[in-house]
Design a protein around this motif. Structure first.
Motif, PDB file in Angstrom:
ATOM      1  N   VAL A   2       0.850  -1.181   0.000  1.00 37.01           N
ATOM      2  CA  VAL A   2       0.000   0.000   0.000  1.00 37.01           C
ATOM      3  C   VAL A   2       0.888   1.234   0.000  1.00 37.01           C
ATOM      4  N   HIS A   3       0.564   2.173  -0.865  1.00 43.56           N
ATOM      5  CA  HIS A   3       1.385   3.367  -1.037  1.00 43.56           C
ATOM      6  C   HIS A   3       1.599   4.096   0.293  1.00 43.56           C
ATOM      7  N   GLY A   4       2.864   4.406   0.586  1.00 41.09           N
ATOM      8  CA  GLY A   4       3.187   5.210   1.752  1.00 41.09           C
ATOM      9  C   GLY A   4       3.208   4.462   3.077  1.00 41.09           C
ATOM     10  N   LEU A   5       3.132   3.150   3.050  1.00 41.10           N
ATOM     11  CA  LEU A   5       3.120   2.388   4.303  1.00 41.10           C
ATOM     12  C   LEU A   5       4.274   1.400   4.336  1.00 41.10           C
ATOM     13  N   SER A   9       2.536  -2.191   8.431  1.00 38.29           N
ATOM     14  CA  SER A   9       1.297  -1.394   8.409  1.00 38.29           C
ATOM     15  C   SER A   9       0.450  -1.766   7.201  1.00 38.29           C
ATOM     16  N   GLN A  12      -1.248  -4.938   7.944  1.00 41.74           N
ATOM     17  CA  GLN A  12      -2.329  -4.685   8.907  1.00 41.74           C
ATOM     18  C   GLN A  12      -3.551  -4.093   8.185  1.00 41.74           C
ATOM     19  N   LEU A  13      -3.290  -3.136   7.284  1.00 44.27           N
ATOM     20  CA  LEU A  13      -4.393  -2.510   6.555  1.00 44.27           C
ATOM     21  C   LEU A  13      -5.069  -3.516   5.622  1.00 44.27           C
ATOM     22  N   GLY A  16      -7.247  -5.772   7.553  1.00 45.96           N
ATOM     23  CA  GLY A  16      -8.459  -5.062   7.969  1.00 45.96           C
ATOM     24  C   GLY A  16      -9.441  -4.941   6.814  1.00 45.96           C
ATOM     25  N   LEU A  17      -8.922  -4.581   5.633  1.00 42.20           N
ATOM     26  CA  LEU A  17      -9.798  -4.424   4.465  1.00 42.20           C
ATOM     27  C   LEU A  17     -10.413  -5.768   4.058  1.00 42.20           C
ATOM     28  N   SER A  68     -15.229   0.727  -2.194  1.00 40.01           N
ATOM     29  CA  SER A  68     -14.118   0.641  -1.243  1.00 40.01           C
ATOM     30  C   SER A  68     -13.800  -0.799  -0.859  1.00 40.01           C
TER      31      SER A  68
ATOM     32  N   LEU B  15     -13.923   0.800   8.037  1.00 44.20           N
ATOM     33  CA  LEU B  15     -12.965   1.113   6.963  1.00 44.20           C
ATOM     34  C   LEU B  15     -12.126   2.341   7.330  1.00 44.20           C
ATOM     35  N   ALA B  18      -9.687   1.305  10.159  1.00 41.36           N
ATOM     36  CA  ALA B  18      -8.567   0.483   9.665  1.00 41.36           C
ATOM     37  C   ALA B  18      -7.559   1.346   8.898  1.00 41.36           C
ATOM     38  N   ALA B  22      -3.756   2.241  10.339  1.00 38.88           N
ATOM     39  CA  ALA B  22      -2.597   1.750   9.587  1.00 38.88           C
ATOM     40  C   ALA B  22      -1.640   2.891   9.237  1.00 38.88           C
ATOM     41  N   HIS B  23      -2.183   4.112   9.159  1.00 44.37           N
ATOM     42  CA  HIS B  23      -1.329   5.263   8.823  1.00 44.37           C
ATOM     43  C   HIS B  23      -0.889   6.032  10.062  1.00 44.37           C
ATOM     44  N   PRO B 107     -16.789   5.995  -3.101  1.00 41.00           N
ATOM     45  CA  PRO B 107     -15.890   5.065  -2.406  1.00 41.00           C
ATOM     46  C   PRO B 107     -14.509   5.671  -2.189  1.00 41.00           C
ATOM     47  N   PHE B 108     -13.874   5.265  -1.080  1.00 36.41           N
ATOM     48  CA  PHE B 108     -12.602   5.854  -0.708  1.00 36.41           C
ATOM     49  C   PHE B 108     -11.449   5.313  -1.524  1.00 36.41           C
ATOM     50  N   THR B 111      -5.299   6.340  -0.374  1.00 33.81           N
ATOM     51  CA  THR B 111      -4.228   7.336  -0.485  1.00 33.81           C
ATOM     52  C   THR B 111      -4.820   8.744  -0.397  1.00 33.81           C
ATOM     53  N   ARG B 118      -3.878  14.175   6.387  1.00 35.87           N
ATOM     54  CA  ARG B 118      -2.581  14.824   6.659  1.00 35.87           C
ATOM     55  C   ARG B 118      -2.688  16.336   6.481  1.00 35.87           C
TER      56      ARG B 118
END
Lengths: 118, 322
Positions: A2-5, A9, A12-13, A16-17, A68, B15, B18, B22-23, B107-108, B111, B118
């Motif tokens: 996943v971008h930026g992780l 992490s 983990q994401l 979760g998804l 999503s 969602l 999570a 994660a971030h 939908p998300f 990123t 941020r």
């Protein structure tokens, strides 16, 4: 990845998804039943308007979550149904809900195909 | 950063949780409705640093919730990111008018979602720094420079510069209609800044912002003060008024002492209104150079009329169709 992780992490994401996606798939059958009930209520002289409002609310929710969790096509069908009901606005009456019924049938087809494939 | 995320859909709440966790955003509270959110805000020991609020919920909707949140003094400046599947301009405008600072659509894209959070984090840090500077015992000694923005609150259609940029990016993203920007300079604000306290200067800038906002009623434009006497206005291009009309209204209203009053510096006010600038076709969503071009359009007016209100407006004061 996943971008930026970092790897942990991202894992983990992704876990979760995946859980959320599983829960969505588990909910599909109930959602389909609920839409069928509303489809049937559209025929009812006394309940069609209330059913249309509920249909719009359910379609809106589905539109929000589907893309999503990897079910973009269901989301697009739900969005079309939601937009159709919105576009009818104050002109909504029993004689012009054929389009609504038709879009609801398309949505149900898509949901059933995805449920079968899942 | 302590975040309150509000959505009536349980899966969306999960969602959000999570993705945020994660971030690195681990202090997240979830609420299932506007009413539930208000309960959680009341019960919170330490205030929230940011809100994520769904627009369409049964009972109290997200826009009403934002209004109530903004009425709480501790949350006047707190970032509020609206989340919704509805991307019509009307909903976006209503959300920003109610006090939202940003907007993401379902939908998300995770990123995109994290980018917005941020930005909210950054906005919150900047607000904290500005508040701390103002609350400090010697803030008069550190009077903000003339070129710096001034915090203005509670004017319909007025947003901070950061929020204006968010709004522009969303409008560009939606590609729903052509947007345009133009700048207004009130040159006498420089004298007011030089001869008054920072508090008095903020009052005068607020009065001027209110007059500009009143002048633009019905145009769906948002206004922001970017410093150096310059206000930036952004809205649907086809609804923006002619520069000459804006200038004439402003000239009358700015010199009505019931509307704009400066205790420390006696002055008449004038206004220079630049030509409209629009995003170019191939500019990226986050390319905001057209806002800079709108400000640059003021320079030609200054060259021709360095003392303020020009007598003949037609020539270089290009119409907004330019």
């Amino acid at each position: 990845m996943v971008h930026g992780l970092d790897a942990n992490s991202a894992a983990q994401l992704n876990a979760g998804l995946a859980r959320i996606r599983e829960r969505f798939i588990s909910s599909l059958s109930d959602r389909i039943d609920s839409f069928y009930e509303l489809l049937s209520d559209l025929q009812d002289d006394t309940r069609w308007a209330e059913s249309c409002a509920e249909l719009r609310a359910n379609a809106h929710k589905l539109h929000g979550i589907c893309g999503s969790v990897g079910f973009a096509a269901i989301g697009e069908n739900a969005a079309r149904l939601e937009q159709k009901i919105d576009s009818l606005g104050p002109d909504l009456h029993r004689n012009n809900i054929d389009d609504v019924r038709s879009l609801l049938n398309c949505l149900l087809d898509e949901m059933e195909q995805n449920l079968d494939a899942a | 950063m302590k975040i309150l995320a509000v959505d009536d859909d349980e899966l969306i709440r999960e969602l959000l949780l999570a993705t945020l966790e994660a971030h690195g955003y681990t202090d997240v509270t979830l609420a299932e409705s506007g009413e539930d959110a208000l309960r959680k805000i009341s019960a919170a020991g330490t205030p929230f640093d940011a809100f994520m609020i769904d627009i369409q919920m049964p009972g109290m909707d997200g826009i009403e919730l934002v209004r109530l949140v903004r009425d709480m003094s501790r949350y006047r400046e707190t970032p509020v990111v609206m989340i919704t599947a509805m991307n019509q301009k009307d909903y976006i405008d209503r959300a920003f008018l109610a006090g939202a600072t940003d907007y993401v659509t379902k939908p998300f894209d995770t990123t995109e979602l994290i980018t917005r959070i941020r930005l909210a984090d950054k906005l919150q840090s900047e607000t904290r720094r500005a508040s701390a500077a103002l609350a400090g015992p010697h803030h008069e000694k550190h009077k903000p420079a003339y070129g710096e923005p001034v915090a203005i609150e509670e004017i319909k259609g007025y947003v901070s510069n950061g929020v204006l940029q968010n709004y522009v990016m969303i409008m560009k993203d939606q590609k729903q209609l052509a947007i345009g920007a133009f700048a207004i300079r009130v040159p006498e604000l420089e004298r007011v800044h030089a001869g008054s306290s920072s508090e008095e200067f903020a009052y005068v800038v607020t009065d001027v912002a209110e007059v500009i906002s009143d002048t633009l009623v019905g145009t769906q434009a948002f206004v922001s003060y970017i410093g150096a006497g310059v206000f930036l206005c952004v809205g649907p291009k086809r609804m923006l008024p002619e520069a000459e009309t804006v200038q004439d209204h402003l000239f009358t209203m700015l010199n009505d002492s019931d509307l704009v009053y400066c205790e420390d510096v006696a002055t008449n006010f004038s206004a220079q209104v630049g030509a409209v600038s629009s995003p170019k076709l191939l500019e990226r969503r986050d390319d905001l150079r057209f806002l800079e071009r709108a400000v640059s359009n003021l320079h030609s007016i200054q060259r021709h009329h360095p003392l303020g209100r020009p007598s003949g407006l037609a020539g270089h004061l290009a119409s907004h169709a330019a």
